[in-house]
Design an enzyme around this catalytic site. Structure first.
Site, PDB file in Angstrom:
ATOM      1  N   GLY A  78       0.852  -1.182   0.000  1.00  0.00           N
ATOM      2  CA  GLY A  78       0.000   0.000   0.000  1.00  0.00           C
ATOM      3  C   GLY A  78       0.895   1.242   0.000  1.00  0.00           C
ATOM      4  N   ASP A  79       0.395   2.317   0.639  1.00  0.00           N
ATOM      5  CA  ASP A  79       1.150   3.568   0.626  1.00  0.00           C
ATOM      6  C   ASP A  79       2.143   3.678   1.780  1.00  0.00           C
ATOM      7  OD1 ASP A  79      -0.174   4.609  -1.711  1.00  0.00           O
ATOM      8  OD2 ASP A  79      -1.969   4.708  -0.452  1.00  0.00           O
ATOM      9  N   ARG A 190     -12.728  -1.512   4.285  1.00  0.00           N
ATOM     10  CA  ARG A 190     -12.703  -1.188   5.710  1.00  0.00           C
ATOM     11  C   ARG A 190     -12.752   0.326   5.958  1.00  0.00           C
ATOM     12  NH1 ARG A 190      -7.282  -0.127   7.859  1.00  0.00           N
ATOM     13  NH2 ARG A 190      -5.681  -0.809   6.412  1.00  0.00           N
ATOM     14  N   GLY A 349      -1.358   7.284   5.784  1.00  0.00           N
ATOM     15  CA  GLY A 349      -1.990   6.040   6.235  1.00  0.00           C
ATOM     16  C   GLY A 349      -1.278   5.375   7.402  1.00  0.00           C
TER      17      GLY A 349
HETATM   18  P1  ADP Z   1      -1.985  -1.015   3.715  1.00  0.00           P
HETATM   19  O1  ADP Z   1      -2.395  -0.299   2.478  1.00  0.00           O
HETATM   20  O2  ADP Z   1      -2.764  -2.257   3.887  1.00  0.00           O
HETATM   21  O3  ADP Z   1      -1.980  -0.116   4.902  1.00  0.00           O
HETATM   22  P2  ADP Z   1       0.902  -0.745   3.654  1.00  0.00           P
HETATM   23  O4  ADP Z   1       1.814  -1.225   2.596  1.00  0.00           O
HETATM   24  O5  ADP Z   1       0.618   0.687   3.723  1.00  0.00           O
HETATM   25  O6  ADP Z   1      -0.479  -1.544   3.514  1.00  0.00           O
HETATM   26  O7  ADP Z   1       1.561  -1.256   5.026  1.00  0.00           O
HETATM   27  C1  ADP Z   1       0.944  -1.282   6.231  1.00  0.00           C
HETATM   28  C2  ADP Z   1       1.950  -1.453   7.352  1.00  0.00           C
HETATM   29  O8  ADP Z   1       2.624  -2.702   7.274  1.00  0.00           O
HETATM   30  C3  ADP Z   1       3.055  -0.430   7.430  1.00  0.00           C
HETATM   31  O9  ADP Z   1       2.929   0.261   8.644  1.00  0.00           O
HETATM   32  C4  ADP Z   1       4.344  -1.243   7.447  1.00  0.00           C
HETATM   33  O10 ADP Z   1       5.317  -0.709   8.333  1.00  0.00           O
HETATM   34  C5  ADP Z   1       3.852  -2.561   7.955  1.00  0.00           C
HETATM   35  N1  ADP Z   1       4.712  -3.731   7.646  1.00  0.00           N
HETATM   36  C6  ADP Z   1       5.578  -3.900   6.637  1.00  0.00           C
HETATM   37  N2  ADP Z   1       6.129  -5.149   6.665  1.00  0.00           N
HETATM   38  C7  ADP Z   1       5.596  -5.761   7.739  1.00  0.00           C
HETATM   39  C8  ADP Z   1       5.772  -7.053   8.319  1.00  0.00           C
HETATM   40  N3  ADP Z   1       6.587  -7.954   7.773  1.00  0.00           N
HETATM   41  N4  ADP Z   1       5.055  -7.345   9.431  1.00  0.00           N
HETATM   42  C9  ADP Z   1       4.215  -6.448   9.986  1.00  0.00           C
HETATM   43  N5  ADP Z   1       4.018  -5.205   9.491  1.00  0.00           N
HETATM   44  C10 ADP Z   1       4.694  -4.868   8.377  1.00  0.00           C
HETATM   45 MG    MG Z   2      -1.056   1.900   4.583  1.00  0.00          MG
END
Ligand code: ADP
Ligand code: MG
Length: 371
Positions: A78-79, A190, A349
């Site tokens: 995501g972002d 969501r 986000g």
């Molecule tokens: P979304 O659009 O679903 O929010 P994102 O790519 O923005 O997806 O990421 C959401 C969160 O996942 C970020 O805060 C990032 O730091 C976290 N993240 C990245 N890798 C992992 C991991 N291996 N385990 C848990 N959280 C993670």
């Molecule tokens: Mg995000």
């Protein structure tokens, strides 16, 4: 548009960062089936890293991107991953241990960031390529042009300064995003679920907003938009090293800012990109390097007023609703009311401490790939 300066378009050197936690948790599968085959067919040179913890991409941005080996960083996420990568690059330390140096500015300006949508929001891909489909986005990355974009520098007491490329938000939208983490299985739905849930309770988010305006009415925004649209492709002047023009959140407010007390605020939302998620074009006048941020806020809260607004964000028609303010701004400070206690602040986000913050534009500091 300017041709991609690396010469052969079909051999971009890509670092792909896959976030297995993003969206519904299918990023590894999506990348393997929809990204990797297309990059291979286009003879891209690809290094893949799967993130192992929250904040991993920030470490990658600081330590791995600095070698200058890559034309673009592809965020299969995501972002949140682009947010971390940009901040990682900005935290890069040069040989003298100096952070935020000239080298960090060059890294940010030269390393293109792009998104293979695998998250809940995917605003970067939707805004730059008009799609949140992973395979269409992979094609857009292969053929993409470099596009300069302003960044926004946030100042917070406990966090110091950091970068955002997409949004800052307080109130309804922040809660609907960050307060629905437990509903990840719903994917992008969501957010809408969270919004409706909160509208029904008519919760308000009192705060004070201090703004340095560039275009303060909707008609001025229209004029600004028309003027800068013509200039999007031409202005490739390199970014200068960041020096705050308005101090930090702890300094006295500049005297020419306008103050708003918003006791009934439903949301304060600031963005650099038109689409804030796949379905919501909240900021139809946002432009990549016009030196401004788009501010949208409302100081009224009732389901009858707010539900039609939320429904209209796909087309941008919500801006015509009474009670919605829209402006182009250079900087602002947001101070949540004392009595608001605990709440959410969402930056691209991601969750940040619920405390006052100040933001200003850093012109043309980043590069994205765009169709
Ligand atoms: P979304 O659009 O679903 O929010 P994102 O790519 O923005 O997806 O990421 C959401 C969160 O996942 C970020 O805060 C990032 O730091 C976290 N993240 C990245 N890798 C992992 C991991 N291996 N385990 C848990 N959280 C993670
Ligand atoms: Mg995000």
């Amino acid at each position: 548009k300017q041709a991609y300066p690396m010469g052969c378009q079909l051999s971009k050197r890509l670092m792909v960062i896959v976030n297995p936690h993003g969206g519904k948790g299918h990023a590894i599968r999506t990348y393997r089936s929809e990204g990797a085959p297309l990059f291979k067919a286009a003879r891209c040179l690809v290094d893949v890293i799967t993130t192992e913890y929250a904040g991993h991409a920030r470490d990658i941005g600081r330590e791995k991107v600095s070698q200058g080996k890559y034309d673009a960083i592809v965020c299969a996420s995501g972002d949140g991953i682009p947010h971390e990568i940009l901040n990682g690059m900005w935290d890069y330390e040069d040989e003298d241990g100096k952070k935020r140096s000239k080298r960090a500015t060059e890294l940010l300006a030269n390393t293109a960031i792009c998104q293979l949508p695998c998250g809940s929001g995917n605003a970067l891909a939707k805004s730059l390529n008009g799609t949140a489909s992973p395979s269409e986005s992979a094609l857009a990355i292969i053929k993409g042009y470099r596009l300069k974009s302003d960044l926004m520098v946030v100042s917070q007491k406990t966090k110091g300064s950091y970068l955002t490329f997409l949004t800052q938000t307080h109130g309804l939208i922040a809660e609907s995003d960050l307060g629905t983490e437990h509903l990840r299985w719903m994917g992008g739905a969501r957010f809408s679920f969270g919004v409706v849930q909160r509208l029904l309770f008519s919760k308000t988010y009192p705060c004070r907003l201090d703004v340095k305006y560039q275009a303060s009415s909707k008609s001025e925004v229209r004029r600004h938009f028309a003027q800068y649209m013509d200039n999007i492709e031409n202005n490739t002047t390199p970014a200068e090293k960041f020096t705050p023009r308005f101090g930090t959140v702890e300094d006295e407010l500049p005297s020419d800012w306008t103050s708003h007390n918003l006791p009934n605020a439903s949301m304060i939302y600031v963005s650099k990109l038109p689409w804030v998620s796949t379905e919501n074009q909240f900021f139809p006048a946002a432009l990549p390097h016009d030196g401004a941020m788009d501010l949208c806020y409302s100081n009224t809260m009732s389901p009858f007023h707010s539900i039609p607004i939320m429904v209209a964000t796909e087309t941008g028609a919500h801006l015509d609703s009474p009670g919605i303010e829209y402006a182009k701004i250079e900087a602002y400070r947001l101070t949540p009311a004392e009595e608001d206690g605990h709440g959410y602040l969402s930056m691209d986000g991601e969750s940040y401490p619920f405390e006052p913050f100040q933001v200003e534009v850093w012109p043309r500091a980043a590069t994205f790939l765009s169709k």
